[in-house]
Write an enzyme that holds these catalytic residues in place. Structure first.
Site, PDB file in Angstrom:
ATOM      1  N   LYS A  48     -11.140  -7.520  62.513  1.00  0.00           N
ATOM      2  CA  LYS A  48     -11.113  -8.498  61.410  1.00  0.00           C
ATOM      3  C   LYS A  48     -10.967  -7.779  60.063  1.00  0.00           C
ATOM      4  CE  LYS A  48     -13.463 -11.686  64.292  1.00  0.00           C
ATOM      5  NZ  LYS A  48     -14.679 -11.987  65.001  1.00  0.00           N
ATOM      6  N   GLN A  92     -20.604 -13.464  63.537  1.00  0.00           N
ATOM      7  CA  GLN A  92     -20.113 -12.868  64.784  1.00  0.00           C
ATOM      8  C   GLN A  92     -21.085 -13.185  65.924  1.00  0.00           C
ATOM      9  OE1 GLN A  92     -17.105 -11.057  65.115  1.00  0.00           O
ATOM     10  NE2 GLN A  92     -17.595 -11.283  67.274  1.00  0.00           N
ATOM     11  N   ASP A 115     -14.274 -20.111  61.683  1.00  0.00           N
ATOM     12  CA  ASP A 115     -14.303 -20.043  63.143  1.00  0.00           C
ATOM     13  C   ASP A 115     -14.085 -21.429  63.746  1.00  0.00           C
ATOM     14  OD1 ASP A 115     -14.457 -17.793  64.625  1.00  0.00           O
ATOM     15  OD2 ASP A 115     -16.640 -17.593  64.546  1.00  0.00           O
TER      16      ASP A 115
END
Ligand code: NAP
Length: 278
Positions: A48, A92, A115
């Site tokens: 990322k 995460q 997300d």
């Protein structure tokens, strides 16, 4: 058989975004929150960071100790929600067991939820409204779109019903006009279903679960699964044998994985415009 090349399409998408971002005065800013030091998470976070650097996004990695309290984590997210310099917030996964995953996902503002995992964004998808979508199924849709594969009227079978991939995948395909069957661990006679698929998406996490005899000749096969074996990464599909029957197929690695990163990048820019009211 034709390979659906996620790596190549990812590069195309990143280049398009890079070009668009170069024209912006203020750069979008992604904040990645990590709790603990999970090995796989470290790898995903590095990808990322690399993506942000390439496109020209600002990037912050906040790493908290394994024993951070849920309250403290939620209050940090709240701070970032209010911070106008932050465009996207990604926590995460996985987080340690003492932290409620759903609470954390829903603490992120719907406009910064890059997300696409909050109940609000999942609900918008359910209602076929534009939103920040879960990156992996969104990536599968984009891969199919860029290869000009028309979904309307197709029989699509999704194996796996996770909130992360299987369920949103089924909803996206339904919204696109496919006739969708979702299979899971309680499905009786999986092969009976997979053999009917014009499009088969497998998101289970069991290496080579889908064998040649389970796939219809001329089917499109999308392998989401990633298992780390001694010999390397392995998907849920027995690629070498299934590829002889499939019209299109994604490899592992190099298929859906890169598309997930590309769609995160897309979501960051989408979040930027959403916050600007554009
Ligand atoms: P998950 O949450 O572990 O869910 C797995 C699903 O598979 C469940 O719905 C389960 O059914 C079903 N299942 C298990 N055994 C089965 C069987 N024998 N037959 C049919 N269905 C079965 O999985 P996930 O988060 O969707 O991830 C799946 C895989 O994709 C993993 O390997 C993961 O690493 C990978 N992944 C890759 C990407 C990427 O970017 N490429 C992104 C996300 C995930 P029940 O619901 O009945 O338990």
């Amino acid at each position: 058989m034709k390979i659906l090349d996620g790596k190549k399409i990812k590069q195309e998408i990143l280049d398009e975004l890079k070009e668009e971002v170069s024209k912006l005065k203020n750069k979008p800013h992604l904040v990645v929150i990590q709790v603990g030091n999970n090995e796989a998470s470290n790898v995903y976070i590095k990808q990322k960071a690399k993506m942000c650097e390439y496109i020209g996004y600002d990037y912050t990695h906040l790493k908290f100790p394994e024993d951070i309290t849920e309250e403290c984590l939620l209050s940090k997210i709240d701070e970032l929600n209010k911070d106008k310099s932050v465009t996207g917030i990604l926590v995460q996964m996985p987080v340690p067991d003492h932290i409620d995953t759903s609470k954390v996902q829903n603490a992120v503002s719907e406009y910064k939820d890059v997300d696409g995992l909050s109940d609000i964004n999942a609900g918008k998808l359910f209602h076929n409204k534009d939103a920040l979508f879960s990156c992996t199924p969104y990536g599968v849709m984009e891969l199919l779109r860029r290869y000009n594969i028309k979904l309307e009227g197709m029989n699509a079978v999704v194996v796996g019903r996770s909130n992360l991939v299987g369920k949103p995948m089924g909803t996206m395909l339904t919204n696109a006009g496919a006739t969708v069957t979702i299979c899971h661990s309680k499905t009786k006679d999986l092969k009976k279903h997979t053999l009917k698929a014009d499009l088969l998406v497998v998101t289970v996490g069991k290496p080579k679960l889908v064998t040649k005899d389970m796939v219809r000749k001329g089917a499109i096969v999308i392998d989401v699964g990633i298992s780390r074996l001694a010999e390397g990464l392995c998907g849920d599909v027995d690629f070498e044998n299934v590829k002889e029957k499939a019209k299109y197929i994604t490899p592992v690695p190099g298929g859906v994985g890169p598309m997930t990163v590309a769609m995160l990048a897309k979501n960051v820019l989408k979040a930027y415009y959403l916050q600007k009211g554009e």
